[in-house]
Write a protein that holds these residues in place. Structure first.
Motif, PDB file in Angstrom:
ATOM      1  N   MET A  13      24.191  46.330  40.583  1.00  0.00           N
ATOM      2  CA  MET A  13      25.177  45.236  40.805  1.00  0.00           C
ATOM      3  C   MET A  13      24.691  44.162  41.729  1.00  0.00           C
ATOM      4  SD  MET A  13      27.692  46.073  38.845  1.00  0.00           S
ATOM      5  CE  MET A  13      29.153  44.885  39.558  1.00  0.00           C
ATOM      6  N   HIS A  14      23.214  44.551  42.348  1.00  0.00           N
ATOM      7  CA  HIS A  14      22.813  43.473  43.244  1.00  0.00           C
ATOM      8  C   HIS A  14      22.661  42.284  42.875  1.00  0.00           C
ATOM      9  CE1 HIS A  14      22.422  46.567  46.538  1.00  0.00           C
ATOM     10  NE2 HIS A  14      21.739  47.299  45.706  1.00  0.00           N
ATOM     11  N   GLY A  15      22.218  42.204  41.451  1.00  0.00           N
ATOM     12  CA  GLY A  15      21.790  40.904  40.763  1.00  0.00           C
ATOM     13  C   GLY A  15      23.205  40.272  40.835  1.00  0.00           C
ATOM     14  N   LEU A  16      24.162  40.668  40.125  1.00  0.00           N
ATOM     15  CA  LEU A  16      25.513  40.115  40.265  1.00  0.00           C
ATOM     16  C   LEU A  16      26.081  39.450  41.427  1.00  0.00           C
ATOM     17  CD1 LEU A  16      28.078  39.299  38.484  1.00  0.00           C
ATOM     18  CD2 LEU A  16      28.708  41.791  38.777  1.00  0.00           C
ATOM     19  N   LEU A  17      26.015  40.370  42.519  1.00  0.00           N
ATOM     20  CA  LEU A  17      26.515  39.776  43.732  1.00  0.00           C
ATOM     21  C   LEU A  17      25.507  38.791  44.203  1.00  0.00           C
ATOM     22  CD1 LEU A  17      27.006  43.398  45.540  1.00  0.00           C
ATOM     23  CD2 LEU A  17      28.869  41.736  44.632  1.00  0.00           C
ATOM     24  N   ALA A  18      24.237  38.811  44.165  1.00  0.00           N
ATOM     25  CA  ALA A  18      23.373  37.620  44.412  1.00  0.00           C
ATOM     26  C   ALA A  18      23.844  36.490  43.655  1.00  0.00           C
ATOM     27  CB  ALA A  18      21.960  38.142  44.281  1.00  0.00           C
ATOM     28  N   LEU A  19      23.988  36.511  42.548  1.00  0.00           N
ATOM     29  CA  LEU A  19      24.177  35.267  41.600  1.00  0.00           C
ATOM     30  C   LEU A  19      25.633  34.882  41.866  1.00  0.00           C
ATOM     31  CD1 LEU A  19      23.175  33.412  39.374  1.00  0.00           C
ATOM     32  CD2 LEU A  19      24.295  34.833  37.746  1.00  0.00           C
ATOM     33  N   THR A  20      26.588  35.714  41.993  1.00  0.00           N
ATOM     34  CA  THR A  20      27.930  35.287  42.507  1.00  0.00           C
ATOM     35  C   THR A  20      28.108  34.438  43.888  1.00  0.00           C
ATOM     36  OG1 THR A  20      28.785  36.809  41.085  1.00  0.00           O
ATOM     37  CG2 THR A  20      30.502  35.818  42.965  1.00  0.00           C
ATOM     38  N   HIS A  21      27.204  35.217  44.918  1.00  0.00           N
ATOM     39  CA  HIS A  21      26.936  34.367  46.120  1.00  0.00           C
ATOM     40  C   HIS A  21      26.305  33.437  46.358  1.00  0.00           C
ATOM     41  CE1 HIS A  21      24.999  33.968  50.156  1.00  0.00           C
ATOM     42  NE2 HIS A  21      26.048  34.322  50.381  1.00  0.00           N
ATOM     43  N   ARG A  22      25.201  33.093  45.283  1.00  0.00           N
ATOM     44  CA  ARG A  22      24.709  31.567  45.288  1.00  0.00           C
ATOM     45  C   ARG A  22      25.700  30.570  44.658  1.00  0.00           C
ATOM     46  NH1 ARG A  22      22.823  28.418  41.391  1.00  0.00           N
ATOM     47  NH2 ARG A  22      21.077  27.103  41.989  1.00  0.00           N
ATOM     48  N   GLU A  23      26.365  30.928  43.765  1.00  0.00           N
ATOM     49  CA  GLU A  23      27.410  29.978  43.212  1.00  0.00           C
ATOM     50  C   GLU A  23      28.497  29.321  44.040  1.00  0.00           C
ATOM     51  OE1 GLU A  23      26.843  28.351  40.400  1.00  0.00           O
ATOM     52  OE2 GLU A  23      25.024  29.541  40.167  1.00  0.00           O
ATOM     53  N   VAL A  24      29.156  30.592  44.781  1.00  0.00           N
ATOM     54  CA  VAL A  24      30.174  30.265  45.697  1.00  0.00           C
ATOM     55  C   VAL A  24      29.747  29.617  46.954  1.00  0.00           C
ATOM     56  CG1 VAL A  24      31.730  31.451  47.309  1.00  0.00           C
ATOM     57  CG2 VAL A  24      31.395  32.263  45.175  1.00  0.00           C
ATOM     58  N   VAL A  25      28.561  29.869  47.307  1.00  0.00           N
ATOM     59  CA  VAL A  25      27.845  28.874  48.472  1.00  0.00           C
ATOM     60  C   VAL A  25      27.276  27.436  47.953  1.00  0.00           C
ATOM     61  CG1 VAL A  25      25.736  28.702  50.013  1.00  0.00           C
ATOM     62  CG2 VAL A  25      26.774  30.991  49.820  1.00  0.00           C
ATOM     63  N   ARG A  26      27.155  27.453  46.898  1.00  0.00           N
ATOM     64  CA  ARG A  26      26.998  26.217  46.257  1.00  0.00           C
ATOM     65  C   ARG A  26      28.261  25.440  46.412  1.00  0.00           C
ATOM     66  NH1 ARG A  26      28.096  24.218  41.309  1.00  0.00           N
ATOM     67  NH2 ARG A  26      27.071  22.238  40.502  1.00  0.00           N
ATOM     68  N   VAL A  27      29.200  25.896  46.100  1.00  0.00           N
ATOM     69  CA  VAL A  27      30.741  25.257  46.172  1.00  0.00           C
ATOM     70  C   VAL A  27      31.047  24.982  47.547  1.00  0.00           C
ATOM     71  CG1 VAL A  27      32.952  25.681  45.965  1.00  0.00           C
ATOM     72  CG2 VAL A  27      31.466  26.095  43.965  1.00  0.00           C
ATOM     73  N   LEU A  28      31.017  25.950  48.358  1.00  0.00           N
ATOM     74  CA  LEU A  28      31.162  25.621  49.721  1.00  0.00           C
ATOM     75  C   LEU A  28      30.408  24.608  50.598  1.00  0.00           C
ATOM     76  CD1 LEU A  28      32.006  29.462  50.619  1.00  0.00           C
ATOM     77  CD2 LEU A  28      33.694  27.521  49.899  1.00  0.00           C
ATOM     78  N   LYS A  29      29.023  24.591  50.266  1.00  0.00           N
ATOM     79  CA  LYS A  29      27.911  23.741  50.856  1.00  0.00           C
ATOM     80  C   LYS A  29      28.609  22.188  50.502  1.00  0.00           C
ATOM     81  CE  LYS A  29      24.026  26.159  52.164  1.00  0.00           C
ATOM     82  NZ  LYS A  29      22.566  26.349  51.785  1.00  0.00           N
ATOM     83  N   LEU A  30      28.916  21.998  49.266  1.00  0.00           N
ATOM     84  CA  LEU A  30      29.493  20.569  48.875  1.00  0.00           C
ATOM     85  C   LEU A  30      31.029  20.631  48.853  1.00  0.00           C
ATOM     86  CD1 LEU A  30      27.043  20.414  45.819  1.00  0.00           C
ATOM     87  CD2 LEU A  30      26.888  19.567  48.178  1.00  0.00           C
TER      88      LEU A  30
END
Length: 251
Positions: free
Chosen positions: A1-18
């Motif tokens: 599940m590390h890949g799923l968590l990493a990809l989800t984290h990237r997408e959420v951080v992208r939303v929060l940064k902008l």
């Protein structure tokens, strides 16, 4: 599940940064709808189906803001991932197809939820909108976000330019949302517009969410949830098939 968590984290951080673009801007524009239409027209329209007009329009506007955000986020992120060839690295990883699909989808879901909660918190002191059926509201929102998040992924895969993703939102989603009973009760429409409104899929989403808030809707809440669930299942199956087969994704 590390890949799923990493990809989800990237997408959420992208939303929060902008956040000023992804969250604040939709919240402000939707809240202006509530102020302009609710408070200005509320003195003339008074009530719809026994509900004060400024309260009546809140569920529809919350729905509109959330589904547009879920679609726009995922269509943009998937198309950009294809355009930058970043998606090729994800597809080459040992992640399963459903993990990639889910990871790319959750960014839009988080963005939509943040917008919906923020808009509701702003609306409460102004309109005092109630939540009569919280369980129905949760199910309706979950189905709506599943539907439009998956639709965004599908469009992001098929789109050949940024215009294609924007075309679906501006020419399909936005008009259907305004015609889905956001600002009015469909029962007030004359024939044949009342029947034609029932062919609008977004109409059922708005009614399900409105029932969760106000305990009233223009159609049976079971029918509204059923139609939304079927559409969400079809869209999830479509996006899952695209990732499983690699159609439009792999050369």
């Amino acid at each position: 599940m590390h890949g799923l968590l990493a990809l989800t984290h990237r997408e959420v951080v992208r939303v929060l940064k902008l956040w000023s673009q992804t969250i604040a801007a939709p919240v402000v524009s939707s809240f202006l709808f509530i102020l302009v239409f609710g408070l200005s027209l509320g003195s003339r329209i008074k009530q719809v189906d026994g509900v004060d007009y400024e309260i009546f329009i809140v569920p529809g506007l919350v729905t509109m803001a959330m589904i547009q955000a879920a679609y726009a986020n995922n269509s943009a992120t998937v198309f950009q991932a294809r355009f930058d060839r970043y998606l090729n690295d994800i597809l080459a990883s040992p992640m399963r197809s459903w993990e990639i699909n889910l990871g790319l989808t959750l960014g839009g879901v988080v963005r939509a939820l943040l917008i919906g909660v923020s808009l509701l918190l702003l609306s409460l002191p102004v309109t005092g909108v109630p939540i009569h059926e919280p369980l129905v509201l949760i199910v309706a929102v979950a189905l709506a976000l599943t539907l439009f998040s998956s639709l965004g992924v599908v469009v992001g895969i098929y789109a050949e330019s940024w215009d294609h993703a924007g075309f679906v939102n501006n020419i399909v989603i936005l008009p259907l949302t305004f015609l889905g009973g956001v600002f009015y009760s469909v029962d007030l429409l004359p024939e044949p517009w009342r029947e034609l409104s029932h062919a609008n899929p977004i109409f059922y989403i708005v009614q399900a969410v409105r029932y969760g808030f106000l305990g009233t809707s223009d159609v049976s809440v079971v029918l509204a949830l059923g139609v939304t669930a079927v559409l969400a299942a079809v869209m999830v199956a479509w996006s899952s098939w695209l990732f499983r087969t690699g159609h439009k994704l792999k050369p």
